[in-house]
Design a protein around this motif. Structure first.
Motif, short mmCIF file in Angstrom:
data_model
loop_
_atom_site.label_atom_id
_atom_site.label_comp_id
_atom_site.label_asym_id
_atom_site.label_seq_id
_atom_site.Cartn_x
_atom_site.Cartn_y
_atom_site.Cartn_z
N ALA A 19 46.84 33.28 50.27
CA ALA A 19 45.16 32.90 49.59
C ALA A 19 44.89 34.31 48.82
N ILE A 20 44.38 33.73 47.97
CA ILE A 20 43.54 35.76 47.29
C ILE A 20 41.59 34.48 47.56
N PHE A 21 41.56 35.36 48.02
CA PHE A 21 39.57 35.49 47.99
C PHE A 21 39.26 35.73 46.55
N LEU A 22 38.40 34.62 45.97
CA LEU A 22 37.16 34.53 45.01
C LEU A 22 35.99 35.40 46.29
N ASP A 23 35.02 36.54 45.84
CA ASP A 23 33.83 37.26 45.80
C ASP A 23 32.57 35.73 46.18
N ALA A 24 31.45 36.20 46.07
CA ALA A 24 29.97 35.35 46.62
C ALA A 24 30.10 34.62 44.55
N ARG A 25 30.33 36.53 44.21
CA ARG A 25 29.62 36.01 42.85
C ARG A 25 31.35 34.93 41.35
N GLY A 26 32.45 34.78 42.38
CA GLY A 26 33.48 34.25 42.36
C GLY A 26 33.80 35.26 41.20
N MET A 27 34.21 36.27 41.78
CA MET A 27 35.00 37.34 41.05
C MET A 27 36.21 37.70 42.19
N VAL A 28 37.79 37.74 41.87
CA VAL A 28 38.53 38.22 42.20
C VAL A 28 37.84 39.02 43.50
N SER A 29 38.76 38.71 45.03
CA SER A 29 38.33 39.62 46.02
C SER A 29 39.42 41.15 46.20
N GLU A 30 39.92 39.92 47.33
CA GLU A 30 41.10 39.96 47.96
C GLU A 30 42.09 39.31 49.10
N GLY A 31 43.16 39.12 49.14
CA GLY A 31 44.48 38.57 49.86
C GLY A 31 43.42 38.30 51.45
N SER A 32 44.04 37.85 52.26
CA SER A 32 43.80 37.55 53.75
C SER A 32 43.72 38.26 54.30
N ALA A 33 44.69 39.31 54.08
CA ALA A 33 45.19 40.79 55.07
C ALA A 33 45.25 41.75 54.22
N GLU A 34 45.25 41.41 52.85
CA GLU A 34 45.76 42.50 51.41
C GLU A 34 44.92 42.64 50.34
N ASN A 35 44.98 44.26 50.13
CA ASN A 35 44.50 44.55 48.37
C ASN A 35 44.87 43.79 47.49
N ILE A 36 44.23 43.89 46.84
CA ILE A 36 45.07 43.36 45.02
C ILE A 36 44.79 44.54 44.11
N PHE A 37 46.00 44.30 43.20
CA PHE A 37 45.95 45.13 41.85
C PHE A 37 46.70 44.35 40.94
N ILE A 38 46.01 44.65 40.10
CA ILE A 38 47.00 43.55 38.24
C ILE A 38 47.32 44.42 37.71
N VAL A 39 48.11 43.84 36.13
CA VAL A 39 48.09 45.65 35.94
C VAL A 39 48.73 44.63 35.12
N ARG A 40 47.34 44.73 33.49
CA ARG A 40 47.32 44.48 32.35
C ARG A 40 47.69 46.06 30.85
N ASP A 41 48.68 45.75 30.37
CA ASP A 41 48.89 46.43 29.21
C ASP A 41 49.14 47.77 29.69
N ASN A 42 49.85 48.14 30.96
CA ASN A 42 49.52 49.22 31.86
C ASN A 42 48.67 50.11 32.07
N CYS A 43 47.55 49.52 32.21
CA CYS A 43 46.86 49.82 33.33
C CYS A 43 46.09 48.75 34.53
N LEU A 44 46.51 50.22 35.30
CA LEU A 44 46.67 49.07 37.09
C LEU A 44 44.45 49.25 36.88
N ILE A 45 44.96 47.79 37.93
CA ILE A 45 42.97 47.44 37.50
C ILE A 45 43.34 46.85 39.07
N THR A 46 41.97 47.30 40.17
CA THR A 46 42.04 46.66 41.37
C THR A 46 40.40 46.14 41.33
N PRO A 47 39.72 45.07 41.92
CA PRO A 47 38.35 45.23 42.72
C PRO A 47 37.58 46.28 43.73
N PRO A 48 36.52 46.71 42.85
CA PRO A 48 36.02 47.95 43.47
C PRO A 48 35.57 46.97 45.18
#
Ligand code: PMP
Length: 311
Positions: free
Chosen positions: A182-211
């Motif tokens: 599962a991927i959680f959204l936070d209370a605001r509806g933004m991406v948070s993390e998995g049930s027991a993992e943090n998440i990273f995405i890559v866009r245009d060679n930039c590594l991005i992770t929620p704060p």
């Protein structure tokens, strides 16, 4: 992932077999989920006949920080807890990949959900653990209908047993709906993390992770990846990630002590990138796997050897 009752654990100040480690049913943490936990991996390197604990200092520091937020007063220092973990590994003479679970729990037999004026105790056990998620194939993940616990409800940076009800709800929903995670959204509806993992995405060679403020556990693997990315001179951003951004990411991976680096193939049935593991994920995964098993000298500072240590 079953616990062996014959292995040695640490409970009530002693090393003893798991089958003799008990808590009372009226124990405060059993009743109210007032326990903080750690999750540390030990990797066995067969050629060197050595067992390495990965970033044990960081894990124990986070455990003690969780304890502080929970108004606990652990009698053991950071150094002593690290020593107990190493000693437990030695006593069990483990020669396979292992997961260590230290816990500080409110141990008084007291009624009423509160934090103050309840004593706490420390326990530790270990189990053999290979892959928690399949890191070889791509994961199929789904956005959970459950939101991540909010900072002012149950702070996600506290790795608390009670807080894991949130994870359990999301994980079971995901599995029962045919996803791997599962991927959680936070209370605001933004991406948070998995049930027991943090998440990273890559866009245009930039590594991005929620704060950290988006309801994530401050993961040691997350931090490790940020440090590796900086050493590799990759572009990195800690910023809010919107749900639909996941669908158009070039790469996505989940990371955690259990999950290690697990790549994501699909989000909500939409293929990510070209459907294969991405270049940056693959590079980080390869590097991470070398580091944790003691095959990368530069990062050996993150490892604690068990059998060749003299303490
Ligand atoms: N988020 C949650 C909710 C977790 O349970 C975990 C696993 N501890 C992580 C993230 C990853 O943290 P770490 O890398 O420290 O294991």
């Amino acid at each position: 992932m079953d616990v062996s009752l014959d292995s040695i654990a640490y409970h009530e100040g002693d090393y003893r077999p798991m089958h003799s480690c008990h808590i009372n049913i009226a124990c405060h943490s059993f009743q109210y989920g007032t326990m903080v936990i750690g999750g540390i991996r030990g990797y066995y390197n067969q050629e060197q006949d050595e067992m390495y604990l990965f970033r044990v200092d960081q894990h124990v520091k986070r455990l003690l920080n969780s304890a502080r937020i929970m108004q606990m007063k652990p009698s053991l220092s950071q150094e002593k807890i690290e020593k107990i973990i190493c000693e437990l590994a030695k006593r069990n003479q483990i020669r396979k990949n292992t997961y260590f679970r230290p816990c500080i729990y409110k141990s008084d037999l007291k009624l009423s959900p509160r934090l103050h004026d309840v004593n706490d105790s420390f326990s530790l056990y270990m189990i053999p653990l290979e892959d928690y998620l399949d890191t070889k194939r791509g994961l199929k993940v789904g956005i959970s209908t459950w939101r991540r616990v909010e900072e002012n409800m149950i702070p996600a940076r506290v790795k608390s047993s009670g807080g894991y009800i949130n994870s359990a709800l999301a994980k079971s929903e995901a599995i029962l709906n045919g996803y791997d995670e599962a991927i959680f959204l936070d209370a605001r509806g933004m991406v948070s993390e998995g049930s027991a993992e943090n998440i990273f995405i890559v866009r245009d060679n930039c590594l991005i992770t929620p704060p950290p403020a988006s309801g994530v556990l401050e993961g040691i693997t997350r931090r490790t990846i940020l440090e590796l990315a900086s050493d590799l001179k990759l572009a990195v951003l800690e910023r809010d990630v919107a749900r639909a951004e996941l669908y158009i990411s070039d790469e996505i991976f989940l990371c955690g002590t259990g999950a290690q680096i697990a790549w994501v193939q699909e989000v909500d049935r939409r293929p990510i990138g070209n459907g294969n593991i991405g270049e940056i994920t693959s590079q980080l995964q390869g590097m991470y796997n070398e580091i944790i098993t003691g095959k990368n000298e530069f990062y050996s500072k993150w490892l604690t050897p068990i059998y060749s240590s003299h303490s």
